[in-house]
Design a protein around this motif. Structure first.
Motif, PDB file in Angstrom:
ATOM      1  N   GLU A 275       0.825  -1.209   0.000  1.00  0.00           N
ATOM      2  CA  GLU A 275       0.000   0.000   0.000  1.00  0.00           C
ATOM      3  C   GLU A 275       0.858   1.257   0.000  1.00  0.00           C
ATOM      4  OE1 GLU A 275      -3.367   2.356   2.648  1.00  0.00           O
ATOM      5  OE2 GLU A 275      -2.695   0.364   3.256  1.00  0.00           O
TER       6      GLU A 275
ATOM      7  N   LYS B 139       0.892   4.124  -3.003  1.00  0.00           N
ATOM      8  CA  LYS B 139       0.663   5.561  -2.768  1.00  0.00           C
ATOM      9  C   LYS B 139       1.797   6.389  -3.376  1.00  0.00           C
ATOM     10  CE  LYS B 139      -2.032   5.149   1.525  1.00  0.00           C
ATOM     11  NZ  LYS B 139      -3.191   5.989   1.156  1.00  0.00           N
TER      12      LYS B 139
ATOM     13  N   SER C 255       1.464   6.373  -7.104  1.00  0.00           N
ATOM     14  CA  SER C 255       0.370   7.268  -7.477  1.00  0.00           C
ATOM     15  C   SER C 255       0.848   8.706  -7.525  1.00  0.00           C
ATOM     16  CB  SER C 255      -0.781   7.130  -6.472  1.00  0.00           C
ATOM     17  OG  SER C 255      -1.733   8.158  -6.644  1.00  0.00           O
TER      18      SER C 255
ATOM     19  N   GLU D 192      -4.965   6.539  -6.760  1.00  0.00           N
ATOM     20  CA  GLU D 192      -4.630   5.349  -5.975  1.00  0.00           C
ATOM     21  C   GLU D 192      -5.595   4.215  -6.270  1.00  0.00           C
ATOM     22  OE1 GLU D 192      -4.350   6.181  -1.834  1.00  0.00           O
ATOM     23  OE2 GLU D 192      -3.004   7.900  -2.109  1.00  0.00           O
TER      24      GLU D 192
END
Length: 660
Positions: free
Chosen positions: A413, A417, A420, A427
């Motif tokens: 994760e 991020k 992104s 995201e």
């Protein structure tokens, strides 16, 4: 296999303070010794050695154990290697258990390969330093590369004479069999097809400078040889062929010299060639290894993983080579490692760059230019994509595919991020994309696909529940601690006997008696039919009780040497926990730590009562759940049982309050 008698003899003879004293500077501290941790970089000593208990504990890293486990941690020996090292140090003859003929032949064959390889290493090194040809060709080459005499000796670099069979002939004269010279790949044998007998023998590494390849424990496995002529038909670098002791996919060049520094620095620099490793070492950076020109393998990564979770991959300034090497990054990520990448200026490689810069300059460059893999990969690939939407989408897919290799969901994760932000894409799109990849991967592995409504589980740190305390684990651990530290001590205990009072209720009547701690714990747990739920604790408990029953006066720390290294480490932590306070020297500041052994009986009784109360509470909960399923006629009996347990719980609680 090494016999049990030999192992016991090694443990009885070896002194932990003597062995560790060869690697760590120790100073006397009361009945113990203390020193700086060999596993972390620290200024205040947190490393303790107990000559009385024959164990050690490093409070900064959490590691600990006996003399063998220290060698396994510090020198990264296997268990048999550590035993053999200590046997050699103390002059103990090693007895082997009875082996089959096949096992003996296999062991003898492998040992012969090691002996031949070690002989070859010494031969090539001596040729380099003590012959005119070696000095004129091999030594002058190494000097041109900037290697000092100390560096050449440290890595035991060598030279193979430019003669067809100089090494092979010399080895045979010294009594080494042609069979093992051929198996190691040092010699090439051409057979006469008509008779089947060898007709010609050749040196594989004829006319090359030699780089011995060593295992993590220091044994010579094989060689890398570099040709010095401009012969276009001959390979520039030539490695030993695969053998029973050399598997190039499982070996890293320089690991023997780098292992301690990798552990201490908690980072490993990964380079491509032999000279990259050697030049870094000479400059002063020792936590560096090489894959020796072969493609990086999972086995090599796992070798590093034994020492650290962090890898920094060093590339030269060749952009084409960078893209090709990025494939190895995904392999590192699959192993759950943390990866950084550092590239050198165009035209430079780790060897040339470290040769031109001081240790301070090189260290600064590595710190400033080591980028997280996602940032590095994005900048490299995005440079190609520029304003081309198609190439940009391909770049994003490439980055997401790398992130999907990471086994840890939280790390995935975080990297998504970051991706992104760098690539300016939402995201959610990335989460959906990686979810598809993960689903496909599970399907390929025939693992049950996640629900469509939960394509990618993201755990928010704000909603993470508080970690539940495992009460039973803590109580079981406390009982093990009491057994290990005080099992042989005799104490005065207050036995609580449950009796009925005049009104038919329950009451606890105290009875005073003397008993050893291990007897008190064993009999109480047996009476209540209590077993440890933690398998590690159960194994330790069984071992302790067995040894105390055989010899009630035995010291519990002696059995540490008989346990598996991982379990022994847990026992050592318990044994040495009290020594932590001596590191801080509280008494010099007129702060005195209360000694546990003044209230041992109280602590033992309280722990057993707490465990009983916990199990009673657990039983009440189980009966309450069962009550919901009972038919009407069974409910009254279940209720009466629950009431009885509640009464027992109240008694135990009252007793605990009084003790507390």
């Amino acid at each position: 296999m090494i016999s049990r008698t030999t192992i016991d003899n090694v443990f009885e003879t070896a002194r932990v303070e003597e062995v560790i004293g060869d690697f760590v500077q120790l100073k006397k501290s009361g009945s113990n010794y203390k020193g700086l941790s060999p596993f972390t970089d620290e200024r205040s000593p947190s490393f303790m050695v107990s000559p009385v208990k024959q164990i050690w504990k490093d409070f900064s890293s959490g590691k600990g154990g006996n003399v063998v486990s220290f060698l396994m941690e510090h020198e990264h020996f296997t268990y048999p290697e550590a035993i053999r090292f200590l046997a050699k140090k103390y002059g103990i003859e090693i007895e082997e258990t009875e082996q089959t003929t096949e096992q003996k032949e296999e062991a003898d064959s492998r040992e012969s390969l090691y002996l031949v390889s070690d002989f070859a290493k010494e031969y090539f090194h001596n040729i380099l330093l003590k012959t005119e040809e070696g000095k004129a060709i091999g030594l002058s080459y190494f000097k041109e590369r900037g290697f000092t005499d100390d560096t050449i000796k440290k890595f035991e670099l060598g030279y193979s004479p430019d003669s067809w069979d100089a090494f092979t002939t010399h080895a045979i004269k010294k009594g080494y069999k042609l069979e093992f010279l051929e198996k190691t790949g040092l010699s090439i044998v051409k057979e006469d097809t008509s008779t089947g007998s060898p007709t010609k023998m050749f040196d594989r590494f004829k006319g090359r400078v030699m780089f011995p390849i060593r295992s993590m424990s220091g044994r010579t496995l094989g060689f890398g040889g570099r040709i010095l002529t401009s012969d276009k038909k001959a390979a520039k670098y030539l490695n030993s062929p695969e053998s029973d002791i050399y598997h190039k996919s499982k070996v890293l060049y320089g690991i023997f010299h780098a292992k301690q520094s990798i552990s201490k620095e908690d980072n490993c620099y990964l380079v491509e060639g032999y000279t990259d490793v050697i030049q870094f070492h000479q400059t002063g950076i020792h936590n560096v290894v090489s894959s020796s020109g072969t493609a990086l393998t999972p086995e090599q990564i796992r070798l590093i993983n034994r020492l650290t979770k962090n890898i920094t991959v060093l590339f030269d300034g060749d952009a084409a080579g960078l893209r090709a090497s990025l494939r190895g990054i995904d392999l590192i990520l699959e192993q759950g490692m943390n990866v950084k990448i550092c590239s050198f200026p165009e035209g430079e490689d780790p060897d040339s760059f470290s040769r031109k810069n001081s240790l301070e300059e090189l260290t600064h460059y590595l710190q400033e230019n080591s980028k997280d893999f996602i940032t590095f990969k994005a900048s490299l690939l995005a440079a190609d994509a520029k304003n081309d939407p198609i190439k940009k989408s391909e770049t994003i897919h490439d980055m997401v595919a790398s992130i999907a290799k990471i086994p840890d969901a939280i790390k995935r994760e975080v990297y998504l991020k970051e991706c992104s932000h760098i690539m300016d894409i939402s995201e959610q799109v990335l989460f959906n994309s990686i979810a598809q990849l993960l689903r496909k991967e599970r399907k390929d592995r025939n693992v049950k696909e996640e629900k469509a409504s939960e394509p990618f589980e993201v755990v928010s740190s704000e909603k993470m529940p508080a970690k539940k305390v495992d009460v039973q684990f803590q109580l079981e651990q406390k009982l093990i601690e009491l057994l290990v530290l005080y099992g042989d001590m005799e104490e005065e205990f207050e036995e609580m006997v449950i009796e009925s009072d005049e009104r038919g209720g329950l009451d606890l009547t105290p009875e005073i008696y003397r008993s050893r701690v291990f007897e008190k714990i064993y009999l109480d747990l047996q009476e209540d039919e209590i077993e440890f739920t933690n398998p590690e604790f159960q194994k330790i408990y069984s071992e302790i009780i067995k040894r105390f029953v055989e010899n009630p006066d035995s010291k519990s720390e002696s059995f540490v040497n008989q346990l598996d290294p991982e379990i022994a480490s847990g026992v050592t932590h318990i044994l040495m926990e009290d020594e932590r306070y001596t590191l801080h020297q509280w008494d010099r500041m007129q702060i005195y730590v209360k000694e546990k052994d003044k209230t041992i009986a109280q602590i033992v009784s309280e722990t057993i009562l707490s465990l009983r109360r916990f199990l009673v509470t657990k039983k009440i909960d189980e009966l309450s759940e069962t009550l919901k399923q009972d038919v009407e006629e069974d409910k009254e009996a279940s209720l009466q049982e629950i009431v009885a347990y509640i009464g027992l719980k109240k008694l135990l609680s009252n007793k605990l309050n009084r003790v507390l």
